[in-house]
Design a protein around this motif. Structure first.
Motif, short mmCIF file in Angstrom:
data_model
loop_
_atom_site.label_atom_id
_atom_site.label_comp_id
_atom_site.label_asym_id
_atom_site.label_seq_id
_atom_site.Cartn_x
_atom_site.Cartn_y
_atom_site.Cartn_z
N ARG A 80 0.84 -1.21 0.00
CA ARG A 80 0.00 0.00 0.00
C ARG A 80 0.86 1.25 0.00
N LEU A 81 1.92 1.26 0.82
CA LEU A 81 2.82 2.42 0.87
C LEU A 81 3.49 2.64 -0.48
N VAL A 82 3.88 1.56 -1.15
CA VAL A 82 4.52 1.67 -2.45
C VAL A 82 3.53 2.20 -3.49
N GLU A 83 2.30 1.70 -3.44
CA GLU A 83 1.29 2.11 -4.43
C GLU A 83 0.91 3.58 -4.32
N ILE A 84 0.84 4.11 -3.11
CA ILE A 84 0.46 5.52 -2.97
C ILE A 84 1.66 6.44 -3.14
N ASN A 85 2.82 5.83 -3.35
CA ASN A 85 4.05 6.58 -3.66
C ASN A 85 4.41 7.59 -2.57
N CYS A 86 4.24 7.20 -1.33
CA CYS A 86 4.64 8.07 -0.24
C CYS A 86 6.14 7.92 0.01
N TYR A 87 6.68 8.72 0.89
CA TYR A 87 8.12 8.71 1.17
C TYR A 87 8.59 7.33 1.60
N ARG A 88 7.86 6.74 2.56
CA ARG A 88 8.26 5.42 3.05
C ARG A 88 8.16 4.37 1.95
N GLY A 89 7.18 4.49 1.08
CA GLY A 89 7.06 3.55 -0.03
C GLY A 89 8.22 3.66 -0.99
N ARG A 90 8.65 4.89 -1.27
CA ARG A 90 9.80 5.07 -2.16
C ARG A 90 11.07 4.55 -1.53
N ARG A 91 11.22 4.69 -0.20
CA ARG A 91 12.40 4.15 0.47
C ARG A 91 12.39 2.61 0.42
N ILE A 93 11.12 0.85 -2.05
CA ILE A 93 11.50 0.53 -3.43
C ILE A 93 13.01 0.63 -3.60
N GLN A 94 13.61 1.68 -3.06
CA GLN A 94 15.05 1.91 -3.20
C GLN A 94 15.87 1.01 -2.30
N GLY A 95 15.23 0.39 -1.30
CA GLY A 95 15.95 -0.47 -0.38
C GLY A 95 16.78 0.30 0.62
N LEU A 96 16.34 1.47 1.01
CA LEU A 96 17.05 2.30 1.97
C LEU A 96 16.28 2.35 3.29
N PRO A 97 16.93 2.79 4.38
CA PRO A 97 16.23 2.90 5.66
C PRO A 97 15.04 3.85 5.58
N THR A 113 21.80 -4.73 -0.42
CA THR A 113 20.68 -5.43 -1.05
C THR A 113 19.98 -4.51 -2.05
N ALA A 114 20.02 -3.20 -1.82
CA ALA A 114 19.40 -2.26 -2.74
C ALA A 114 20.18 -2.21 -4.05
N GLY A 115 21.50 -2.29 -3.97
CA GLY A 115 22.33 -2.22 -5.16
C GLY A 115 22.09 -3.38 -6.11
N LYS A 116 21.76 -4.54 -5.56
CA LYS A 116 21.51 -5.70 -6.39
C LYS A 116 20.15 -5.62 -7.07
#
Length: 123
Positions: A80-91, A93-97, A113-116
């Protein structure tokens, strides 16, 4: 070996620790369950009676979300966070904290793990 919520609990550990092998039950919730059922937390898993085992199984399965149901719920929340494209969702996707941690010198595991997963480099 006792099986509760699809997890085999170890025989040689105390029941308080053995219950933490179930995803979604930690030490605090384990103590809470055992206190409500009047079971001694120091009792070894193999020393439990059939009545205690059945009451434990019944209490956990009726009152708590555990294992696959909880994992599915967490995955849906992240989706859900990824779909609404909020800050936490983008993080995610990027594999960051997600929660404001420093990334310049820390969070190496999360960055590896994000780099892979993506071709983008992080500095």
């Amino acid at each position: 070996m006792i099986r509760i919520a699809g997890v085999d609990l170890p025989d040689t550990k105390s029941i308080e620790i053995a219950l933490t092998y179930i995803y979604g039950i930690g030490r605090t919730r384990s103590k809470e369950i055992l206190n409500s059922l009047d079971i001694n937390p120091e009792t070894k898993t193999k020393a439990l009676t059939d009545n205690e085992i059945s009451s434990l199984r019944e209490r956990i399965e009726k009152n708590y979300t555990t294992e696959s149901d909880l994992k599915r719920l967490v995955a849906l929340n992240i989706k859900r966070l990824v779909e609404i494209n909020c800050y936490r969702g983008r993080r995610h996707i990027q594999g960051l904290p997600l929660r404001g941690q420093r990334t310049r010198t820390n969070s190496q595991t999360r960055k590896k793990t994000a780099g892979k997963q993506s071709s983008r480099r992080f500095k």
